[in-house]
Motif scaffolding. Structure first.
Motif, short mmCIF file in Angstrom:
data_model
loop_
_atom_site.label_atom_id
_atom_site.label_comp_id
_atom_site.label_asym_id
_atom_site.label_seq_id
_atom_site.Cartn_x
_atom_site.Cartn_y
_atom_site.Cartn_z
N LYS A 113 0.83 -1.20 0.00
CA LYS A 113 0.00 0.00 0.00
C LYS A 113 0.87 1.26 0.00
CE LYS A 113 -4.08 -1.81 2.38
NZ LYS A 113 -4.98 -1.65 3.56
N THR A 114 0.38 2.29 -0.65
CA THR A 114 1.02 3.60 -0.58
C THR A 114 -0.04 4.57 -0.08
OG1 THR A 114 2.53 3.12 -2.41
CG2 THR A 114 2.15 5.44 -1.87
N TYR A 115 0.10 4.96 1.16
CA TYR A 115 -0.91 5.80 1.80
C TYR A 115 -0.74 7.27 1.42
CZ TYR A 115 -2.18 1.81 4.70
OH TYR A 115 -2.61 0.59 5.14
N LYS A 116 -1.84 7.98 1.41
CA LYS A 116 -1.84 9.39 1.02
C LYS A 116 -1.96 10.29 2.24
CE LYS A 116 -4.25 8.08 -3.24
NZ LYS A 116 -5.49 8.24 -4.04
N LEU A 117 -1.92 11.58 1.99
CA LEU A 117 -2.11 12.58 3.05
C LEU A 117 -3.61 12.76 3.30
CD1 LEU A 117 0.37 15.22 1.60
CD2 LEU A 117 0.89 13.43 3.28
N TYR A 118 -3.96 13.47 4.36
CA TYR A 118 -5.36 13.80 4.62
C TYR A 118 -5.44 15.32 4.78
CZ TYR A 118 -9.94 13.97 6.89
OH TYR A 118 -11.25 14.25 7.21
N VAL A 119 -5.97 15.99 3.76
CA VAL A 119 -6.01 17.44 3.72
C VAL A 119 -7.39 17.90 3.24
CG1 VAL A 119 -5.03 19.54 2.70
CG2 VAL A 119 -3.53 17.62 3.29
N GLY A 120 -8.04 18.74 4.00
CA GLY A 120 -9.32 19.30 3.59
C GLY A 120 -10.41 18.27 3.43
N GLY A 121 -10.35 17.18 4.18
CA GLY A 121 -11.35 16.14 4.08
C GLY A 121 -11.13 15.18 2.93
N LYS A 122 -10.03 15.33 2.19
CA LYS A 122 -9.72 14.47 1.06
C LYS A 122 -8.37 13.79 1.27
CE LYS A 122 -12.32 17.47 -2.09
NZ LYS A 122 -12.27 18.31 -3.32
N PHE A 123 -8.03 12.88 0.36
CA PHE A 123 -6.80 12.11 0.47
C PHE A 123 -5.92 12.36 -0.76
CE2 PHE A 123 -9.75 9.91 3.23
CZ PHE A 123 -8.98 9.66 4.36
N PRO A 124 -5.23 13.49 -0.80
CA PRO A 124 -4.36 13.77 -1.96
C PRO A 124 -2.99 13.10 -1.82
CG PRO A 124 -4.27 15.60 -0.43
CD PRO A 124 -5.25 14.60 0.16
N ARG A 125 -2.36 12.87 -2.95
CA ARG A 125 -0.96 12.47 -2.92
C ARG A 125 -0.10 13.70 -2.62
NH1 ARG A 125 -3.33 9.52 -7.00
NH2 ARG A 125 -2.91 7.27 -6.95
N SER A 126 1.09 13.48 -2.14
CA SER A 126 2.00 14.60 -1.97
C SER A 126 2.28 15.22 -3.34
CB SER A 126 3.32 14.14 -1.34
OG SER A 126 4.27 15.18 -1.38
N GLU A 127 2.30 16.54 -3.40
CA GLU A 127 2.54 17.20 -4.68
C GLU A 127 3.93 16.89 -5.21
OE1 GLU A 127 4.69 19.97 -5.34
OE2 GLU A 127 5.59 19.80 -3.35
N SER A 128 4.83 16.49 -4.31
CA SER A 128 6.19 16.17 -4.73
C SER A 128 6.29 14.77 -5.32
CB SER A 128 7.14 16.27 -3.53
OG SER A 128 6.83 15.25 -2.59
#
Length: 288
Positions: free
Chosen positions: A9-24
């Motif tokens: 698994k590759t887990y994402k961030l939790y920002v603003g109620g969503k799960f975005p990937r790191s922009e980097s």
């Protein structure tokens, strides 16, 4: 038949109620206490931290403007959902911290109880910390506690769930929103907590969770003009002085964190609730 290779698994961030990937696009491996690979976690960047602060600021007006009773209901709902995923949290805490399942069970139960404890305080803060002030004149003078704003929280490095809950719950119970940098080596319980928050009644942006390196993210959060306060609990002791100096440039409130890792199993008090509250005093003439 050849042995099957499991899909990591590759887990994402939790920002603003969503799960975005790191922009980097960066990730880093997460291992258990014995060094066995478990998963990949996103390695948050400066841009991710800035996005998280923006989400927390956008959510602040609605969350701080909600009634204290409503905030208590929302926190209690989070506790209910933690209880519903109790077995998963026990397994993850045991794996992350290298402890027996029985001890992990005790820590998870304490984390659920801590959410309930802070949920119960939300509608009592004004009574306990507010006051009607005696004045020599035809005036009423009232002091009421109000949330500070956006808080950057550096979660404990060793206590993957109970310590995390102990620093996050009082911040939002007091009406603040927050950007949380999780434990670098033990982020999986925090990631599962983000899944609980995303499916609870908590509005998106009230809590934003970033996985990665506290040393990399702390300077940007300390200097960010839209961050009002900092909890440096998870920052190494030798780095806290620099963090405080950076925070002074924008006159941030910095919680005085203990030099040693606290005993998170101890009964909490309201000091963490007080830490991110401002007191507003209002004067009003009598008879008007």
């Amino acid at each position: 038949m050849s042995e099957r290779i499991s899909v990591a698994k590759t887990y994402k961030l939790y920002v603003g109620g969503k799960f975005p990937r790191s922009e980097s696009g960066r990730v880093y491996p997460v291992n258990d206490a014995r060094g066995k690979f478990l998963a990949n976690a996103s390695l948050a960047s400066r841009k991710d931290a800035r996005d998280a602060v923006g989400a927390a600021r956008s959510a602040f007006a609605k969350w701080s403007g909600a009634t204290a009773y409503n905030r208590g209901q929302v926190l209690y709902r989070v506790a209910e959902m933690l209880e519903g995923r109790r077995e998963q949290f026990i397994a993850e805490v045991a794996t992350a911290e290298g402890i027996a399942a029985k001890k992990a069970e005790t820590l998870v139960d304490a984390a659920v109880d801590r959410w309930v404890w802070y949920a119960g305080w939300t509608d009592k803060l004004a009574t306990v910390l507010g006051s009607a002030n005696p004045v020599a004149g035809p005036y009423f003078s009232f002091t009421t506690p109000e949330p500070t704003g956006v808080v950057a929280v550096f979660a404990p490095q060793a206590s993957s769930l109970l310590g995390l809950v102990s620093v996050v719950a009082p911040v939002i119970a007091a009406g603040n929103t927050c950007v949380v940098v999780t434990s670098e080596d033990r982020p999986l319980p925090a990631i599962t907590l983000s899944e609980v928050l995303a499916t609870s009644d908590l509005p998106g942006g009230v809590v934003n969770l970033l996985t990665g390196k506290a040393a990399e993210l702390s300077p940007w959060l300390a200097e960010h003009a839209d961050v009002n306060a900092i909890d440096p609990t998870g920052v190494p002791l030798e780095a806290r002085a620099d963090l405080e100096r950076s925070a002074a440039g924008t006159v941030k409130r910095v919680l005085r964190a203990p030099a040693k890792e606290p005993d998170w199993t101890a009964t909490p008090d309201i000091s963490r609730l007080r830490g991110f509250l401002e007191h507003k005093t209002v004067w009003h003439p009598t008879g008007v």
